[in-house]
Design a protein around this motif. Structure first.
Motif, PDB file in Angstrom:
ATOM      1  N   TYR A  34      -2.998   9.277  -6.548  1.00  0.00           N
ATOM      2  CA  TYR A  34      -2.313  10.170  -7.156  1.00  0.00           C
ATOM      3  C   TYR A  34      -1.902  10.048  -8.650  1.00  0.00           C
ATOM      4  N   ARG A  35      -2.638   8.861  -8.926  1.00  0.00           N
ATOM      5  CA  ARG A  35      -2.376   8.577 -10.528  1.00  0.00           C
ATOM      6  C   ARG A  35      -0.870   8.289 -10.901  1.00  0.00           C
ATOM      7  N   ALA A  36      -0.103   7.712  -9.998  1.00  0.00           N
ATOM      8  CA  ALA A  36       1.085   6.775 -10.177  1.00  0.00           C
ATOM      9  C   ALA A  36       0.770   5.561 -10.621  1.00  0.00           C
ATOM     10  N   THR A  85       0.648   9.517   2.938  1.00  0.00           N
ATOM     11  CA  THR A  85       0.701  10.781   2.062  1.00  0.00           C
ATOM     12  C   THR A  85       0.808  10.358   0.621  1.00  0.00           C
ATOM     13  N   GLY A  86       1.081   9.011   0.432  1.00  0.00           N
ATOM     14  CA  GLY A  86       1.722   8.780  -0.837  1.00  0.00           C
ATOM     15  C   GLY A  86       2.750   9.411  -1.546  1.00  0.00           C
ATOM     16  N   THR A  87       3.660   9.646  -0.694  1.00  0.00           N
ATOM     17  CA  THR A  87       4.717  10.397  -1.122  1.00  0.00           C
ATOM     18  C   THR A  87       6.196   9.615  -1.227  1.00  0.00           C
ATOM     19  N   ILE A  88       6.904  10.065  -2.360  1.00  0.00           N
ATOM     20  CA  ILE A  88       8.116   9.599  -2.501  1.00  0.00           C
ATOM     21  C   ILE A  88       9.155  10.594  -2.334  1.00  0.00           C
ATOM     22  N   VAL A  89      10.322  10.607  -1.463  1.00  0.00           N
ATOM     23  CA  VAL A  89      11.226  11.476  -1.282  1.00  0.00           C
ATOM     24  C   VAL A  89      12.428  11.043  -1.780  1.00  0.00           C
TER      25      VAL A  89
END
Length: 220
Positions: free
Chosen positions: A56-58, A132-136
């Motif tokens: 995701y380009r992080a 999902t490569g997600t930070i919450v």
């Protein structure tokens, strides 16, 4: 009779012969759904998170707890940051080595223009989702209010591994309070127009850096 009344009447007729002591709806149908894809070790789950964040380009970095202050100082210096937004509950040691960088507190009265003048923001997170490569973020003291992670152009998010990392969304949801202001981040803010030209930084940080921090230094 309105459409609403008609639908409710049909529901009542359909339920008319259901015994009062019948099995409650939420238990009537077994739902043994899978909560993750595959069978991964904790280390493999963290590796998957790093892979999907990068996709995701992080920008992903790894360090130990003892190396974290130096890592954050290096990331802020590499960005040329002269100021950094600091949530009220961010551990003081995290930015102890960020010499020459002004620490801007998360103040309720700060305007969007004032936040936009700050170069970077450093936060913790509530949970990170590998698949999902997600930070919450949930607005906890080490994360601050939602807008401090949406206005500055550079966000550095610290994730403690493996304890804050889960494989999937179904595993993340029980850890989160739905009454809190949840922000789900999958890479830098980005959008595409009808020609599929990607533009970053439209409604959030143009640059997201994620630091995966293991619990101890090697050999300690």
């Amino acid at each position: 009779m309105s459409s609403r009344d008609l639908i409710l009447a049909r529901v009542r007729r359909a339920l008319a012969d259901v015994p009062a002591d019948d099995t409650p709806y939420e238990r009537a149908v077994p739902r043994p759904y899978a909560t993750e894809h595959g069978d991964r070790t904790a280390e493999q789950t963290v590796d998957l998170l790093a892979e999907n964040l990068a996709d995701y380009r992080a920008l992903v970095h790894r360090c130990t707890t003892g190396e974290l202050p130096g890592t954050l100082a290096r990331l802020l210096a590499g960005r040329g940051a002269g100021s950094v937004l600091v949530p009220p509950g961010l551990p003081g040691a995290w930015l102890a080595e960020a010499d020459g960088v002004e620490h801007v507190p998360d103040a309720a009265g700060s305007t969007a223009h004032e936040l936009d003048r700050v170069d970077s923001v450093v936060t913790g997170c509530a949970v990170a989702i590998a698949e999902t490569g997600t930070i919450v973020l949930d607005g906890s003291p080490d994360q601050g209010r939602r807008r401090i992670t949406l206005v500055p152009d550079h966000h550095v998010c610290v994730v403690r591994v493996p304890e804050q990392v889960v494989s999937s969304v179904p595993q993340a949801l029980p850890r989160l309070d739905p009454a809190r202001p949840l922000t789900w981040i999958s890479g830098p803010s980005a959008t595409s127009d009808i020609e599929l030209d990607r533009v970053e930084g439209v409604h959030g940080p143009r640059t997201l850096e994620v630091v995966l921090v293991s619990g101890a230094d090697e050999g300690k």
